[in-house]
Scaffold this active site. Structure first.
Site, PDB file in Angstrom:
ATOM      1  N   GLN A   1       0.831  -1.207   0.000  1.00 52.81           N
ATOM      2  CA  GLN A   1       0.000   0.000   0.000  1.00 52.81           C
ATOM      3  C   GLN A   1       0.867   1.259   0.000  1.00 52.81           C
ATOM      4  OE1 GLN A   1      -3.207   0.604  -0.430  1.00 52.81           O
ATOM      5  NE2 GLN A   1      -3.501  -1.564  -0.836  1.00 52.81           N
ATOM      6  N   SER A   2       1.970   1.229  -0.735  1.00 50.96           N
ATOM      7  CA  SER A   2       2.889   2.369  -0.746  1.00 50.96           C
ATOM      8  C   SER A   2       2.236   3.634  -1.323  1.00 50.96           C
ATOM      9  CB  SER A   2       4.124   2.005  -1.577  1.00 50.96           C
ATOM     10  OG  SER A   2       4.909   3.167  -1.783  1.00 50.96           O
ATOM     11  N   ASN A   3       2.194   4.672  -0.501  1.00 51.70           N
ATOM     12  CA  ASN A   3       1.707   5.972  -0.985  1.00 51.70           C
ATOM     13  C   ASN A   3       2.754   6.601  -1.898  1.00 51.70           C
ATOM     14  OD1 ASN A   3      -0.772   6.238   0.702  1.00 51.70           O
ATOM     15  ND2 ASN A   3       0.742   6.021   2.336  1.00 51.70           N
TER      16      ASN A   3
END
Ligand SMILES: Cc1ncc(COP(=O)(O)O)c(C=O)c1O
Length: 343
Positions: free
Chosen positions: A74-76
């Site tokens: 879930q890397s922003n």
């Protein structure tokens, strides 16, 4: 100070500084403010917009045609870098990892919207594993005749860090007094390093608190100090860092990317008192750490607390809640409503 450096425009600045009176009262603090970096823009906002303005200016100037970067599922950072690359017409490759998945949700879904090529390590988001795959892909791209640029985890390079040095200059212009306590989540350390260096330059009486989402205190102090040193060189400054107090709290560092109860509870308090959304990986955990330090008397209750809301919104949509788990929702059948209409 920043003039000799190239900078692109991705973020809508200045971001608002918003008081949160009910939250302040809940924590027994005189004043609590959100610095709304979740509203920077660039594909749903967040701290990476400020970092990428500096980092990608170098990429454009260097004539690179592909960016290859790394992150958790879930890397922003991955999502925002993909969006920035599309704006710049640069190809984007993502090396991601973490728990296995069958459905694209949250940030991962947005990565597909930007058409990023993704290589995924099922079961690991360890830095070394991601970097090994990044290196292999980088070499392949070079053989194919591309000019790739390897952007490290979180965009936490000395150049990217300057985004948060500049953010402190912006914050100074929004404050009547620099006796404040600034909080931020800490992952790859660029935001904290920028905040500490920026505070030393523009808000010398501020204290900066970093809440770890993944690393030990020792690791964070080391990385942050290195980044501060390197970033300071880029803008030719040598501030007296001994005056800027900076603290790291790492009580929840072992639970990266897990939705831990204490962060969910802190998120619920923010939502229900202030209508404010925090994500579970970064800002929710940072809020939980802030609650601990406020409630155990570590914070000065008289000095304003400023929470750098670093974003992470899409992560909120990586989860689902099953019907029945939320007690305040009642379903009606169309027949039941028809009966009401007939009465
Ligand atoms: C929403 C959010 N907050 C905070 C951070 C931490 O910032 P840094 O990696 O600069 O420590 C990140 C990093 O990915 C993030 O996505």
């Amino acid at each position: 100070m920043f003039e000799k450096l190239n900078r692109l425009h991705f973020a809508n600045l200045p971001t608002p500084l918003e008081p949160a009176e009910k939250l302040a009262a809940h924590l027994g603090l005189k004043s609590f403010l959100f610095k709304r970096d979740d509203l920077t823009g660039l594909a749903m906002g967040g701290n990476k917009a400020r970092k990428l303005e500096f980092e990608l200016a170098g990429v454009v100037a260097g004539g690179y045609d592909t960016i290859i970067t790394v992150g958790g599922q879930q890397s922003n950072h991955a999502r925002m870098t993909a969006a920035a690359c599309r704006k710049l017409g640069i190809d984007i490759k993502l090396v991601l990892g973490g728990k296995d998945f069958t459905e694209f949700k949250g940030n991962l879904l947005l990565d597909t919207l930007f058409g990023a090529d993704i290589r995924y390590i099922s079961g690991s988001d360890e830095d070394e594993d991601l970097e090994a795959l990044q290196k292999k892909w980088f070499d392949e791209l070079k053989v194919e005749g591309k000019k790739p640029y390897a952007l490290p985890l979180g965009g936490s390079t000395p150049l990217g860090t300057l985004g948060y040095v500049k953010a402190m200059e912006e914050l100074k212009s929004q404050l009547p007094d620099d006796k404040v306590q600034i909080f931020c989540p800490v992952g790859s350390c660029g935001t904290l390093a920028g905040a500490v260096l920026g505070a030393a330059l523009f808000l010398p009486n501020a204290k900066v608190y970093g809440i770890s989402v993944s690393r030990t205190k020792e690791d964070i102090y080391k990385r942050t100090r290195e980044l501060i040193r390197e970033s300071a060189k880029l803008i030719d400054v040598d501030p007296d860092l001994s005056k800027t107090e900076f603290f790291v709290y790492d009580c929840y560092h072992e639970e990266y990317a897990k939705h831990i109860k204490i962060a969910m509870d802190a998120g619920e308090v923010c939502a229900r008192l202030e209508g404010m959304i925090v994500d579970q990986v970064y800002t929710g955990k940072a809020m939980a750490g802030l609650f601990d330090l406020a409630l155990t008397g570590v914070l000065n209750k008289e000095e304003p607390v400023i929470f750098l809301h670093t974003g992470g919104m899409p992560e909120v949509f990586s989860d689902t809640l099953k019907f029945g788990e939320y007690k305040k929702c009642r379903k009606y059948s169309v027949e039941e409503v028809q009966e009401m209409k007939n009465q």
